[in-house]
Design an enzyme around this catalytic site. Structure first.
Site, PDB file in Angstrom:
ATOM      1  N   GLY A 524       2.241   4.013   7.536  1.00 21.84           N
ATOM      2  CA  GLY A 524       1.650   4.480   8.782  1.00 21.84           C
ATOM      3  C   GLY A 524       0.951   5.795   8.543  1.00 21.84           C
ATOM      4  N   SER A 526       1.840   8.774   8.989  1.00 21.86           N
ATOM      5  CA  SER A 526       2.576   9.888   8.410  1.00 21.86           C
ATOM      6  C   SER A 526       3.033   9.615   6.989  1.00 21.86           C
ATOM      7  CB  SER A 526       3.769  10.242   9.292  1.00 21.86           C
ATOM      8  OG  SER A 526       4.616   9.135   9.409  1.00 21.86           O
ATOM      9  N   GLY A 527       2.862   8.400   6.499  1.00 20.87           N
ATOM     10  CA  GLY A 527       3.239   8.150   5.113  1.00 20.87           C
ATOM     11  C   GLY A 527       3.696   6.726   4.852  1.00 20.87           C
ATOM     12  N   LYS A 543      10.575   8.028   3.046  1.00 23.02           N
ATOM     13  CA  LYS A 543       9.164   8.132   3.421  1.00 23.02           C
ATOM     14  C   LYS A 543       8.490   9.248   2.631  1.00 23.02           C
ATOM     15  CE  LYS A 543       7.116   7.601   7.417  1.00 23.02           C
ATOM     16  NZ  LYS A 543       6.853   7.618   8.839  1.00 23.02           N
ATOM     17  N   ASP A 643       3.557   9.721  19.295  1.00 19.78           N
ATOM     18  CA  ASP A 643       2.978   8.537  18.664  1.00 19.78           C
ATOM     19  C   ASP A 643       3.855   7.307  18.926  1.00 19.78           C
ATOM     20  OD1 ASP A 643       1.175   7.004  17.284  1.00 19.78           O
ATOM     21  OD2 ASP A 643       1.802   7.657  15.283  1.00 19.78           O
TER      22      ASP A 643
END
Ligand code: NAG
Ligand code: NAG
Ligand code: NAG
Ligand code: NAG
Ligand code: NAG
Ligand code: NAG
Ligand code: NAG
Length: 807
Positions: A524, A526-527, A543, A643
């Site tokens: 996603g 963010s990573g 992550k 989010d």
């Protein structure tokens, strides 16, 4: 013959005196001086004395506009770190002041007009004394004939204890209102002695001496920091630096925030690192936020006022908060206006005010406790613990307030009936929120003095607390393992942080755990997330954070992460730890077996047989609402997710929802500038983002409510709202969606909207409620409900039949 000998001697003597003269005029390191030496403040560029190995210097330092102190400082530290000051409370003038070592062996500091502001007293009578600065940092007046110290600065510490310096019953370390001293029961303690109250706050006053790991039997009252980094006291306190070992320069200092910390000098950078601290949670110090103020650590120390209270002095938190409503006037008896019926209570979750109890009762109900407070004129609030033991503490004055997500108790604040709590902003901090909580800064404590500039004397909260937290995690384990007995008695939440299982991982460890990042679970904004197995066999999700997160300094990241690591709710993914090594920034999460909601909701159409059942859908909706409500309303920091989308709702084997990625919005790069919490660019995912993201307004929790409304709708419909088309093939716009939903609500025909794959197997009342809520969530911001309201409404429809057929 005799004459030439004498001449020769004279020549030698004058040579010697010439050498002496030149060496002192070169102003190079003097380690020892005889009587008659002096130094004027005008010559302060040259130190009075320097220790033989050059570690310490002694001389004049500027502490303010035309204000000077006579001090000893660490040369090796960047900017010099003061470890002792002769005249801490009486600085001298920048012209005409002078320190001199008199004929009588007395070291004296004189101000411009000749007034002696300080003396290093000797018993007098001895001649030929010398003053020297030792390699330990000890300034000593000694009798060279027998090497005995007549006076030494080590006997008169200010705020710092150096290795080998003995701390005893006569000595005290003092910083502002805080002091470290041996109490008369032989226990080493810390005391806050403020203008309004005085109280002991370390070791934890709610536990006995022995539960705190101390003893009061040994009356020698001696404590010493040794060269290896062990601080040991005769009451059995034993504190070890995290970098235990010889050859490191250290100091133990009490600071303006009431904590005592051990520091180790980084010889290459000249900076100090905290290697031990007495208080593991900064809010344990008393008096920080004043009367009625509440201390929070999130991730920096902050003070705030309860609803209905305002800061008494905008520049100084120690003055606390004053109520904006009239409080009971007890001296006047109970006037009709202030009769019990005239009050109500406002709940402050996870909050307590330490001490000042008007009484204590166990095994009573909340209502009985409330009535106690109502009937007591002096009662301003009561604390009721949620631990099943029905413990009730009516409070008189409110001091030493703190809030911690792990504290299992609430404060109920007594306010007049007419008081409007909702008119009082609670103040939040999050992805774009306007912060109304004023951080405690160095200025607030009057620590940033004038143009001192030259040396680090005053402690600045912001910079160091991050480091502290890391160390706290490191030392937390030691504390947990060696002090189990304390644990039960430290139920006051502020100590509970230690139970957090959050920890730091090394990159190597995580590389091994994920078999070199082999199994990708998802990706996603963010990573990318990988599956991993830790040493103990625990399965985790790892992550790798995307680039913009790495813009943060390590300490800042750590501070943020530890806050998130403490958040614990069944509908939020647990964060177990974090790794930050150079460019590698990784997060270690709880592993949630059943993938994210989008895979079940949207992918199931092609190929996979199973469609999410209605009861599972409702369970997911309810869990998600509760998780968000917790983030918004109950947790330490009022986190806004920013989010929300099906990709961020993970499912357990039993289809319980767990929200992922909360708090990450905060880690993203922000505007420069001190308190900036505004975003430079928009967060979130198109299709789920509230319209106000496009406007230039501060963002609040209602952006999550909007996104939740979209997700809710998608769970009912079974497909992406963004994929819905009009007959003309255009993407549906918000007004059209709202119109369609209104139509469903008005007509009651929810069937037409519900996912056809369910083949009518759904609960129409629940579906209708979901559509109603969804519609409300898509309203203009101020009309949207809160997540708390939503969780309540959904809960009300939860106990319905599982699968009533739709007729
Ligand atoms: C000398 O100056 C100090 C501060 O400047 C002042 O407090 C003190 O009273 C003065 N003493 C005399 C004798 O003037
Ligand atoms: C008391 O403490 C001192 C210093 O830690 C120690 O040397 C001494 O042995 C102790 N005395 C007793 C009776 O434990
Ligand atoms: C000293 O600081 C440097 C730079 O921050 C760091 O790389 C090094 O590891 C530190 N040394 C110690 C002993 O902490
Ligand atoms: C309490 O009431 C008395 C009598 O009305 C009044 O004089 C006094 O100022 C009041 N005190 C406070 C703190 O309001
Ligand atoms: C309380 O204050 C809020 C916000 O100012 C306002 O909207 C609301 O009407 C007030 N409620 C009452 C009962 O006064
Ligand atoms: C934040 O709130 C304060 C007080 O309500 C206000 O003065 C300030 O302008 C706000 N800041 C932003 C960025 O909205
Ligand atoms: C040291 O002094 C310099 C210049 O006065 C200053 O910019 C810097 O922040 C100081 N460093 C510390 C650690 O205080």
């Amino acid at each position: 013959m005799a004459g030439s000998v004498i001449r020769c001697l004279t020549v030698q003597l004058s040579l010697v005196s010439l050498l002496l003269c030149s060496s002192s005029s070169m102003s190079m390191a003097q380690h020892t001086l005889g009587t008659g030496s002096s130094l004027s403040v005008e010559d302060r560029a040259r130190p009075f004395l320097v220790s033989p190995d050059g570690t310490f210097s002694c001389g004049f330092l500027q502490v303010g506009d035309n204000a000077f102190s006579f001090s000893v400082w660490y040369n090796a530290a960047k900017n010099g770190t003061v470890v002792w000051t002769a005249n801490r409370d009486a600085p001298v003038n920048g012209r005409g002041s002078k320190v001199s070592f008199g004929r009588d062996g007395e070291l004296a500091l004189a101000d411009t007009n000749g007034t002696t502001v300080w003396t290093g007293k000797t018993s007098g009578g001895k001649r030929g004394l010398t003053v020297s600065l030792r390699d330990t940092g000890n300034l000593v007046i000694e009798d060279p004939s027998d090497g005995s110290a007549v006076w030494q600065s080590f006997d008169w510490p200010t705020d710092t204890l150096l290795p080998s310096q003995r701390f005893n019953k006569q000595t005290k370390l003092v910083a502002g209102y805080y002091s470290l001293y041996f109490d008369n029961d032989n226990v080493l303690r810390m005391l806050y002695d403020g203008p309004e109250i005085a109280s002991i706050y370390w070791p934890f006053p709610g536990a006995s001496v022995f539960d705190n790991g101390r003893t009061n039997y040994n009356s020698s009252r001696i404590a010493i920091l040794d060269d290896a980094g062990v601080f040991q006291s005769s009451d059995q306190l034993k504190a070890e630096a995290t970098d235990l070992g010889l050859g490191i320069k250290r100091r133990l200092t009490i600071e303006q925030d009431g904590n005592v910390r051990m520091y180790s000098l980084n010889a290459s950078t000249g900076g100090w690192a905290v290697t031990w601290s007495a208080l593991k949670q900064p809010c344990q110090a008393h008096g920080l936020c004043g009367r009625n103020g509440i201390c929070e650590y999130q991730p920096k120390l902050r003070c705030s006022c309860p609803p209905g209270y305002v800061m008494a002095d905008r520049r100084d938190w120690r003055r606390g908060c004053t109520p904006t409503f009239p409080v009971g006037n007890c001296s006047h008896g109970s006037s009709p206006a202030l009769a019990p019926a005239g009050f109500k209570f406002i709940k402050l979750a996870h909050t307590d005010f330490y001490g000042f109890d008007l009484g204590y009762t166990e095994s009573i109900t909340y209502k009985q406790c409330r009535d106690q407070c109502l009937n007591m004129c002096l009662c301003t609030a009561f604390s009721y613990r949620l631990d099943g033991r029905g413990r009730c503490y009516p409070k008189g004055t409110l001091f030493n307030g703190f809030r911690s997500a792990n504290f299992a108790g609430n404060i109920y604040l007594k306010v007049p009936l007419g008081f409007n709590a909702s008119a009082q902003s609670a103040g939040g901090l999050s992805c774009g929120a306007n912060v109304t909580v004023v951080p405690v800064s160095a200025d607030v404590y009057g620590m940033a003095q004038g143009n001192s500039g030259q040396w680090t004397y005053f402690f600045v909260f912001a910079g160091v607390l991050g480091v502290l937290d890391i160390l706290f995690i490191a030392t937390g384990w030691w504390f947990l393992s060696s002090k189990q007995s304390i644990h039960g008695s430290l139920e006051a939440g502020y100590s509970m942080v230690m139970t957090s299982q959050f920890r730091r991982f090394t990159y190597r460890e995580l590389k091994a755990a994920t078999a070199n990042f082999k199994e990708e679970l998802g990706r996603g904004g963010s990573g990318v997330v990988y599956r991993g197995v830790l040493d103990g066999g625990k399965v985790v999700a790892v992550k790798r954070l995307a680039v913009d997160v790495t813009m943060h300094g390590d300490e800042e990241l750590w501070a943020e992460m530890t806050v998130l690591g403490r958040i614990n709710h069944m509908n939020l993914v647990r964060i177990w730890g974090f790794c930050s090594e150079r460019k590698h920034k990784l997060l270690v999460y709880e592993y949630v077996e059943n993938q994210s909601l989008d895979r079940h909701l949207f992918d199931a159409a092609d190929g996979k047989q199973t469609t999410l059942s209605w009861s599972d859908r409702y369970k997911i909706v309810l869990g998600t609402a509760r998780g968000l409500a917790y983030l918004h309303h109950e947790c330490l920091e009022w986190v806004i997710h920013c989010d929300m989308k099906p990709e961020n709702i993970l499912l357990t084997r039993e289809f319980d929802a767990k929200i992922a990625d909360f708090g990450l919005a905060k880690l993203s790069k922000r505007d420069g500038g001190g308190s900036g919490v505004e975003f430079t660019h928009m967060r979130g995912t198109s299709g789920y983002m509230a319209p106000e993201w496009a406007l230039n307004v501060p963002i609040n929790a209602k952006v999550d409510v909007y996104s939740f409304g979209i997700v809710l709708l998608e769970i009912v419909v079974g497909s992406r709202v963004a994929d819905q088309r009009t007959e003309a093939g255009e993407q549906l716009q918000l007004p059209q969606i709202v119109q369609a939903l209104r139509h469903v609500v008005d007509s009651g025909d929810v069937m037409s909207l519900v996912d056809a794959r369910l083949q009518g197997q759904f609960n129409p009342r629940q579906a209708m409620e979901m559509v109603r809520i969804s519609l409300a969530c898509l309203e203009e911001r101020s009309s949207r409900p809160t997540m708390d309201d939503i969780a309540k409404s959904l809960t009300a429809f939860d106990d319905e039949d599982e699968h009533p057929a739709y007729h």
